[in-house]
Design a protein around this motif. Structure first.
Motif, mmCIF file in Angstrom:
data_model
loop_
_atom_site.group_PDB
_atom_site.id
_atom_site.type_symbol
_atom_site.label_atom_id
_atom_site.label_comp_id
_atom_site.label_asym_id
_atom_site.label_seq_id
_atom_site.Cartn_x
_atom_site.Cartn_y
_atom_site.Cartn_z
ATOM 1 N N ARG A 171 8.055 -24.969 -10.705
ATOM 2 C CA ARG A 171 6.853 -25.816 -10.752
ATOM 3 C C ARG A 171 6.758 -26.656 -12.025
ATOM 4 O O ARG A 171 5.741 -27.297 -12.258
ATOM 5 C CB ARG A 171 5.576 -24.985 -10.574
ATOM 6 C CG ARG A 171 5.473 -24.302 -9.213
ATOM 7 C CD ARG A 171 4.076 -23.741 -8.965
ATOM 8 N NE ARG A 171 3.999 -23.118 -7.652
ATOM 9 C CZ ARG A 171 4.217 -21.817 -7.439
ATOM 10 N NH1 ARG A 171 4.501 -21.035 -8.474
ATOM 11 N NH2 ARG A 171 4.148 -21.321 -6.235
ATOM 12 N N VAL A 173 8.028 -29.897 -14.030
ATOM 13 C CA VAL A 173 8.715 -31.163 -13.785
ATOM 14 C C VAL A 173 9.757 -31.382 -14.883
ATOM 15 O O VAL A 173 9.414 -31.383 -16.078
ATOM 16 C CB VAL A 173 7.729 -32.338 -13.741
ATOM 17 C CG1 VAL A 173 8.483 -33.650 -13.525
ATOM 18 C CG2 VAL A 173 6.694 -32.133 -12.638
ATOM 19 N N SER A 175 12.613 -34.025 -16.231
ATOM 20 C CA SER A 175 13.085 -35.402 -16.107
ATOM 21 C C SER A 175 14.601 -35.423 -15.924
ATOM 22 O O SER A 175 15.302 -34.446 -16.221
ATOM 23 C CB SER A 175 12.706 -36.205 -17.347
ATOM 24 O OG SER A 175 13.437 -35.742 -18.473
ATOM 25 N N THR A 219 10.790 -34.362 -5.507
ATOM 26 C CA THR A 219 10.813 -35.506 -6.415
ATOM 27 C C THR A 219 9.395 -35.794 -6.882
ATOM 28 O O THR A 219 8.476 -35.882 -6.063
ATOM 29 C CB THR A 219 11.377 -36.748 -5.713
ATOM 30 O OG1 THR A 219 12.730 -36.504 -5.321
ATOM 31 C CG2 THR A 219 11.356 -37.961 -6.656
ATOM 32 N N VAL A 220 9.220 -35.915 -8.185
ATOM 33 C CA VAL A 220 7.938 -36.332 -8.751
ATOM 34 C C VAL A 220 8.143 -37.768 -9.212
ATOM 35 O O VAL A 220 8.811 -38.022 -10.218
ATOM 36 C CB VAL A 220 7.516 -35.433 -9.925
ATOM 37 C CG1 VAL A 220 6.180 -35.889 -10.488
ATOM 38 C CG2 VAL A 220 7.432 -33.969 -9.469
ATOM 39 N N TYR A 225 12.145 -34.126 -11.308
ATOM 40 C CA TYR A 225 12.207 -33.187 -10.182
ATOM 41 C C TYR A 225 11.491 -31.888 -10.540
ATOM 42 O O TYR A 225 11.429 -31.490 -11.698
ATOM 43 C CB TYR A 225 13.668 -32.884 -9.827
ATOM 44 C CG TYR A 225 14.448 -34.103 -9.413
ATOM 45 C CD1 TYR A 225 14.312 -34.653 -8.138
ATOM 46 C CD2 TYR A 225 15.323 -34.723 -10.307
ATOM 47 C CE1 TYR A 225 15.030 -35.784 -7.762
ATOM 48 C CE2 TYR A 225 16.040 -35.848 -9.939
ATOM 49 C CZ TYR A 225 15.892 -36.376 -8.673
ATOM 50 O OH TYR A 225 16.601 -37.494 -8.311
ATOM 51 N N ARG A 226 10.997 -31.221 -9.485
ATOM 52 C CA ARG A 226 10.307 -29.949 -9.658
ATOM 53 C C ARG A 226 10.804 -28.972 -8.600
ATOM 54 O O ARG A 226 10.885 -29.321 -7.416
ATOM 55 C CB ARG A 226 8.798 -30.134 -9.500
ATOM 56 C CG ARG A 226 7.989 -28.856 -9.695
ATOM 57 C CD ARG A 226 6.514 -29.084 -9.430
ATOM 58 N NE ARG A 226 6.226 -29.263 -8.015
ATOM 59 C CZ ARG A 226 5.601 -30.304 -7.500
ATOM 60 N NH1 ARG A 226 5.198 -31.293 -8.294
ATOM 61 N NH2 ARG A 226 5.370 -30.389 -6.211
#
Length: 234
Positions: A171, A173, A175, A219-220, A225-226
């Motif tokens: 959970r 994020v 980069s 993808t955030v 990414y998470r």
């Protein structure tokens, strides 16, 4: 006993604010902590009081962090995570070659650092293979094997390293730049963020039921990414 109970972490940084930030995050996670503001104190604590892991800043007064690491490695295999605020890769490469277990680049997420501490301490326990288990997804770090719904998943080396990095910080994020630093260590030839994008694409094709609607690796947009876990089994 919980996985953190009784585990002692030494936090070494000459910046009092960073020491307090890391110490608070570790204590909230259930760890016992000691702190030091310079290399000499760090060595004294590490040698005189048993600790399970050292979070070590590279840029220290009196005795440089890399020198502290070198002295620790002379007679100890205590796990060490390096903290560095330096932009170049030289110190990180030297630190890894001296025997550091991992490194984190400032500024960093305290939650990510705690996740890395947990992962390294689990890995250093020995005995049974250390596994990261999220529902039907099982990552065996010692055997470097992955299974999903009981079936083996064949991953290339960097695909596995990428999955471990993401799954070790659920959970959170991360980069593409952070993933490059953690998985590829910004080595020559692996400095393009498209490298991460391509490996995430390959990984999704192997572990996602529908790669176009990923369940595990989200993808955030604009951030990275998470890893989204199902119920964690520890």
């Amino acid at each position: 006993m919980t996985e953190t109970e009784g585990r002692r972490v030494l936090v070494v940084d000459d910046d009092e604010r960073i020491r307090a930030l890391v110490e608070r995050a570790l204590r909230e996670a259930g760890f016992e902590t000691r702190t030091a503001g310079d290399g000499r104190d760090a060595l004294a604590i590490a040698w005189e009081r048993q600790v399970d892991l050292v979070v070590l800043d590279i840029g220290l007064p009196t005795v440089d962090g890399l020198d502290v690491l070198h002295r620790l490695r002379a007679d100890s295999q205590i796990p060490v995570i390096l903290l560095t605020g330096r932009a170049g890769e030289t110190d990180r490469v030297v630190g890894l070659e001296l025997g550091a277990d991992d490194y984190v680049v400032k500024p960093f997420s305290p939650r990510e650092l705690v996740a890395r501490v947990r992962t390294i301490l689990r890995r250093s326990r020995g005995g049974d293979h250390f596994k990261i288990v999220y529902g039907q997804l099982v990552i065996d770090l010692d055997a470097r094997e992955v299974s999903l719904h009981g079936a083996p998943v064949e991953l290339a080396a960097k695909e596995l390293d990428l999955l471990v990095c993401l799954a070790s910080a659920p959970r959170i994020v991360l980069s593409r730049r952070k993933l490059l630093q953690s998985v590829w260590h910004d080595t020559s030839g692996w400095t393009s963020e498209s490298t991460v994008t391509e490996h995430v694409y390959r990984l999704r094709n192997k572990i996602e039921e529908d790669p176009r609607k990923p369940r595990w690796i989200r993808t955030v947009r604009g951030a990275g990414y998470r890893f989204e876990p199902r119920e964690a089994q520890r």
